[in-house]
Design a protein around this motif. Structure first.
Motif, mmCIF file in Angstrom:
data_model
loop_
_atom_site.group_PDB
_atom_site.id
_atom_site.type_symbol
_atom_site.label_atom_id
_atom_site.label_comp_id
_atom_site.label_asym_id
_atom_site.label_seq_id
_atom_site.Cartn_x
_atom_site.Cartn_y
_atom_site.Cartn_z
ATOM 1 N N ASP A 195 8.729 -0.764 2.897
ATOM 2 C CA ASP A 195 8.961 -1.920 3.756
ATOM 3 C C ASP A 195 7.891 -2.999 3.607
ATOM 4 O O ASP A 195 8.027 -4.095 4.160
ATOM 5 C CB ASP A 195 9.024 -1.482 5.221
ATOM 6 N N VAL A 196 6.827 -2.680 2.888
ATOM 7 C CA VAL A 196 5.757 -3.648 2.665
ATOM 8 C C VAL A 196 5.810 -4.085 1.202
ATOM 9 O O VAL A 196 5.582 -3.277 0.298
ATOM 10 C CB VAL A 196 4.378 -3.045 2.988
ATOM 11 N N PRO A 197 6.114 -5.349 0.939
ATOM 12 C CA PRO A 197 6.216 -5.813 -0.452
ATOM 13 C C PRO A 197 4.924 -5.580 -1.233
ATOM 14 O O PRO A 197 3.829 -5.615 -0.679
ATOM 15 C CB PRO A 197 6.495 -7.315 -0.287
ATOM 16 N N ASP A 198 5.066 -5.375 -2.524
ATOM 17 C CA ASP A 198 3.916 -5.080 -3.378
ATOM 18 C C ASP A 198 2.914 -6.226 -3.442
ATOM 19 O O ASP A 198 1.735 -6.003 -3.730
ATOM 20 C CB ASP A 198 4.394 -4.751 -4.799
ATOM 21 N N ASP A 199 3.362 -7.455 -3.188
ATOM 22 C CA ASP A 199 2.445 -8.583 -3.290
ATOM 23 C C ASP A 199 1.672 -8.846 -2.001
ATOM 24 O O ASP A 199 0.930 -9.827 -1.907
ATOM 25 C CB ASP A 199 3.188 -9.843 -3.724
ATOM 26 N N VAL A 200 1.830 -7.986 -1.004
ATOM 27 C CA VAL A 200 1.045 -8.100 0.226
ATOM 28 C C VAL A 200 -0.290 -7.396 0.023
ATOM 29 O O VAL A 200 -0.337 -6.200 -0.281
ATOM 30 C CB VAL A 200 1.797 -7.491 1.428
ATOM 31 N N ASP A 201 -1.374 -8.129 0.159
ATOM 32 C CA ASP A 201 -2.697 -7.523 0.055
ATOM 33 C C ASP A 201 -2.999 -6.717 1.322
ATOM 34 O O ASP A 201 -2.678 -7.149 2.436
ATOM 35 C CB ASP A 201 -3.773 -8.596 -0.115
ATOM 36 N N VAL A 202 -3.627 -5.560 1.141
ATOM 37 C CA VAL A 202 -3.966 -4.699 2.269
ATOM 38 C C VAL A 202 -5.471 -4.435 2.275
ATOM 39 O O VAL A 202 -6.022 -3.924 1.287
ATOM 40 C CB VAL A 202 -3.202 -3.356 2.212
ATOM 41 N N TYR A 203 -6.118 -4.815 3.352
ATOM 42 C CA TYR A 203 -7.559 -4.649 3.494
ATOM 43 C C TYR A 203 -7.872 -3.657 4.615
ATOM 44 O O TYR A 203 -7.113 -3.518 5.574
ATOM 45 C CB TYR A 203 -8.219 -5.995 3.829
ATOM 46 N N ASN B 189 -6.971 -3.148 -1.200
ATOM 47 C CA ASN B 189 -5.819 -2.691 -1.988
ATOM 48 C C ASN B 189 -6.050 -1.321 -2.614
ATOM 49 O O ASN B 189 -5.701 -1.079 -3.773
ATOM 50 C CB ASN B 189 -5.475 -3.724 -3.067
ATOM 51 N N GLY B 190 -6.662 -0.435 -1.842
ATOM 52 C CA GLY B 190 -6.892 0.930 -2.305
ATOM 53 C C GLY B 190 -8.249 1.168 -2.925
ATOM 54 O O GLY B 190 -8.650 2.327 -3.109
ATOM 55 N N GLU B 191 -8.982 0.122 -3.251
ATOM 56 C CA GLU B 191 -10.333 0.276 -3.786
ATOM 57 C C GLU B 191 -11.285 0.545 -2.626
ATOM 58 O O GLU B 191 -11.358 -0.221 -1.675
ATOM 59 C CB GLU B 191 -10.755 -0.975 -4.530
#
Length: 233
Positions: A177-185, A208-210
């Protein structure tokens, strides 16, 4: 009733000061629509000022849902789904970044830690629901090699806070449900001086997982070098 009414008067007076401080055009750009740049899912805690922590002085920049333990999910018919408070801005207001914001000394993580180590749920049921959803995350963390349990419980809990931020961020990134181009912090808001001596600093612990703080440091300007630390990596 007297004390309660006194505080009600303080709320009304505070709002009056707020109204008087606003310029005439304060809401001009957001009166009919909103396009926040980020949705920040925070822990429900009076010590975490959701808008002021980012330093914005105008509305419409950050969409700010919150719940117990800054959890990005809810349960629907036994399935964990991304919470609507997070999904709404992503799907309906052109928001293209999400931030999971935990905080040091988190009561929700503390409660889940106690349950995971044999204690009781804190109650009432409306609280227990969210603590129970958090317990498996804490149990997984305790079984990993990332948590140093030789330190005092307060420091263990702060490690678990960061672990939970990473876990919640990962759930968002993996959700269809979360598009791949959404950055996640992922951030940990520190008002106790756990990560450093900059009280009120939102420490960036996941991009983004880092999760390696040195690699994260390479992704941000040098002036924010002290804004990325980790208790886990």
């Amino acid at each position: 009733m007297g004390t309660t009414r006194k505080f009600l008067e303080e709320l009304l007076a505070g709002n009056q000061r707020h109204v008087e401080s606003l310029p005439d055009d304060y809401f001009a750009e957001v009166q009919t629509s909103q396009h926040p740049e980020t949705v920040a899912i925070c822990c429900s805690d009076s010590r975490v000022p959701q808008e002021h922590m980012w330093g914005f002085d105008h509305p419409g920049v950050v969409f700010t849902p919150s719940n117990i333990g800054n959890q990005v999910w809810d349960e629907d018919d036994g399935e964990r789904i991304v919470d609507g408070g997070v999904l709404y801005p992503i799907h309906h207001t052109d928001t293209d970044a999400a931030a999971v914001v935990g905080h040091t000394g988190c009561g929700a993580v503390t409660a889940a830690y106690r349950v995971a180590t044999g204690g009781e749920l804190p109650g009432p049921q409306g609280v227990d629901k969210w603590v129970e959803m958090l317990v498996p995350v804490i149990e997984e963390a305790l079984e990993s090699d990332l948590i140093d349990r030789s330190v005092a419980d307060e420091r263990v809990i702060d490690q678990l806070v960061e672990y939970n931020v990473d876990y919640q961020a990962g759930f968002l990134r993996e959700s269809e449900d979360v598009p791949d181009d959404v950055d996640v912090y992922g951030f940990v808001y520190d008002f106790q001086g756990v990560y450093g001596n900059e009280y009120g600093r939102a420490y960036l612990v996941n991009v983004n997982g880092e999760t390696d703080s040195e690699r994260i440091g390479e992704l941000i300007p040098d002036e924010f070098a002290t804004a990325t630390e980790s208790l886990l990596y």
